[in-house]
Scaffold this motif. Structure first.
Motif, PDB file in Angstrom:
ATOM      1  N   MET A   1       0.918  -1.072  -0.327  1.00  0.00           N
ATOM      2  CA  MET A   1       0.068  -0.104  -0.543  1.00  0.00           C
ATOM      3  C   MET A   1       0.821   1.288  -0.145  1.00  0.00           C
ATOM      4  O   MET A   1       2.530   1.000   0.111  1.00  0.00           O
ATOM      5  CB  MET A   1      -0.212   0.274   1.762  1.00  0.00           C
ATOM      6  CG  MET A   1      -0.419   0.297   2.722  1.00  0.00           C
ATOM      7  SD  MET A   1      -1.685  -0.026   4.195  1.00  0.00           S
ATOM      8  CE  MET A   1      -1.197  -1.645   4.680  1.00  0.00           C
ATOM      9  N   ILE A   2       0.359   2.020  -0.156  1.00  0.00           N
ATOM     10  CA  ILE A   2       0.855   3.611   0.024  1.00  0.00           C
ATOM     11  C   ILE A   2       0.586   4.420   0.516  1.00  0.00           C
ATOM     12  O   ILE A   2      -0.974   4.594   1.046  1.00  0.00           O
ATOM     13  CB  ILE A   2       1.216   4.615  -1.855  1.00  0.00           C
ATOM     14  CG1 ILE A   2       1.102   3.855  -2.657  1.00  0.00           C
ATOM     15  CG2 ILE A   2       1.579   5.744  -1.656  1.00  0.00           C
ATOM     16  CD1 ILE A   2       2.588   3.557  -2.771  1.00  0.00           C
ATOM     17  N   GLU A   3       1.026   4.686   2.186  1.00  0.00           N
ATOM     18  CA  GLU A   3       1.035   5.434   3.123  1.00  0.00           C
ATOM     19  C   GLU A   3       0.966   7.100   2.336  1.00  0.00           C
ATOM     20  O   GLU A   3       2.319   7.802   2.044  1.00  0.00           O
ATOM     21  CB  GLU A   3       1.980   5.719   4.177  1.00  0.00           C
ATOM     22  CG  GLU A   3       1.082   4.313   5.138  1.00  0.00           C
ATOM     23  CD  GLU A   3       1.605   3.773   6.163  1.00  0.00           C
ATOM     24  OE1 GLU A   3       2.643   4.460   6.658  1.00  0.00           O
ATOM     25  OE2 GLU A   3       0.684   2.504   7.243  1.00  0.00           O
ATOM     26  N   ARG A   4       0.502   7.970   2.492  1.00  0.00           N
ATOM     27  CA  ARG A   4       0.267   9.171   1.970  1.00  0.00           C
ATOM     28  C   ARG A   4       0.151   9.973   3.078  1.00  0.00           C
ATOM     29  O   ARG A   4      -0.595   9.982   3.742  1.00  0.00           O
ATOM     30  CB  ARG A   4      -0.373   9.873   1.368  1.00  0.00           C
ATOM     31  CG  ARG A   4      -0.314   8.341  -0.329  1.00  0.00           C
ATOM     32  CD  ARG A   4      -0.592   9.378  -1.680  1.00  0.00           C
ATOM     33  NE  ARG A   4      -0.759   8.276  -2.520  1.00  0.00           N
ATOM     34  CZ  ARG A   4       0.550   8.643  -4.159  1.00  0.00           C
ATOM     35  NH1 ARG A   4       1.270   9.005  -3.128  1.00  0.00           N
ATOM     36  NH2 ARG A   4       0.968   7.573  -4.463  1.00  0.00           N
ATOM     37  N   SER A  18       5.526  10.100   1.814  1.00  0.00           N
ATOM     38  CA  SER A  18       4.914   8.769   1.642  1.00  0.00           C
ATOM     39  C   SER A  18       5.495   8.128   1.789  1.00  0.00           C
ATOM     40  O   SER A  18       7.098   8.153   0.859  1.00  0.00           O
ATOM     41  CB  SER A  18       4.115   9.178  -0.054  1.00  0.00           C
ATOM     42  OG  SER A  18       3.352  10.610  -0.395  1.00  0.00           O
ATOM     43  N   LEU A  19       4.711   6.904   1.920  1.00  0.00           N
ATOM     44  CA  LEU A  19       5.755   5.582   1.929  1.00  0.00           C
ATOM     45  C   LEU A  19       5.229   4.472   1.304  1.00  0.00           C
ATOM     46  O   LEU A  19       4.151   4.583   1.357  1.00  0.00           O
ATOM     47  CB  LEU A  19       5.841   4.764   3.338  1.00  0.00           C
ATOM     48  CG  LEU A  19       6.992   6.045   4.381  1.00  0.00           C
ATOM     49  CD1 LEU A  19       6.420   5.880   5.667  1.00  0.00           C
ATOM     50  CD2 LEU A  19       7.710   6.248   4.037  1.00  0.00           C
ATOM     51  N   ARG A  20       5.761   3.682   0.367  1.00  0.00           N
ATOM     52  CA  ARG A  20       5.598   2.397  -0.416  1.00  0.00           C
ATOM     53  C   ARG A  20       5.464   1.413   0.673  1.00  0.00           C
ATOM     54  O   ARG A  20       6.590   0.936   1.304  1.00  0.00           O
ATOM     55  CB  ARG A  20       6.409   1.826  -1.363  1.00  0.00           C
ATOM     56  CG  ARG A  20       6.152   0.761  -1.486  1.00  0.00           C
ATOM     57  CD  ARG A  20       7.298   0.367  -3.452  1.00  0.00           C
ATOM     58  NE  ARG A  20       8.301   0.399  -2.317  1.00  0.00           N
ATOM     59  CZ  ARG A  20       9.108  -0.036  -3.057  1.00  0.00           C
ATOM     60  NH1 ARG A  20       9.154  -0.367  -4.218  1.00  0.00           N
ATOM     61  NH2 ARG A  20      10.562  -1.474  -2.200  1.00  0.00           N
ATOM     62  N   VAL A  21       4.598   0.714   1.700  1.00  0.00           N
ATOM     63  CA  VAL A  21       4.305  -0.230   1.893  1.00  0.00           C
ATOM     64  C   VAL A  21       4.105  -1.561   2.732  1.00  0.00           C
ATOM     65  O   VAL A  21       3.190  -1.676   1.389  1.00  0.00           O
ATOM     66  CB  VAL A  21       3.302   0.549   3.640  1.00  0.00           C
ATOM     67  CG1 VAL A  21       3.337  -0.220   5.159  1.00  0.00           C
ATOM     68  CG2 VAL A  21       3.995   1.874   4.442  1.00  0.00           C
ATOM     69  N   THR A  22       4.870  -2.920   3.218  1.00  0.00           N
ATOM     70  CA  THR A  22       4.325  -3.967   2.832  1.00  0.00           C
ATOM     71  C   THR A  22       4.151  -4.560   4.470  1.00  0.00           C
ATOM     72  O   THR A  22       4.702  -4.293   5.080  1.00  0.00           O
ATOM     73  CB  THR A  22       5.204  -5.157   2.799  1.00  0.00           C
ATOM     74  OG1 THR A  22       5.932  -4.388   1.188  1.00  0.00           O
ATOM     75  CG2 THR A  22       4.687  -5.896   2.368  1.00  0.00           C
TER      76      THR A  22
END
Length: 57
Positions: A1-4, A18-22
């Protein structure tokens, strides 16, 4: 997901954080629990030269 998200850090102007999250979940006794989370800042596309520099450390 992307946390914006965005914000000010260390006196720097407001910027994109923003982070790319698993996340990995496990169901325990009818409840979902997060058992692993990894996040990195690679939300925006990275060209091949930048990717190679990141891989070298």
């Amino acid at each position: 997901m992307i946390e914006r998200q965005h914000g000010e850090v260390g006196g720097l102007p407001d910027q994109d954080w923003s982070l790319r999250v698993t996340q990995v979940y496990r169901r325990v006794e009818g409840e979902w629990l997060v058992v692993h989370r990894h996040a990195d800042p690679l939300v925006h596309p990275v060209d091949l030269d930048r990717a190679a520099a990141l891989a070298r450390g």
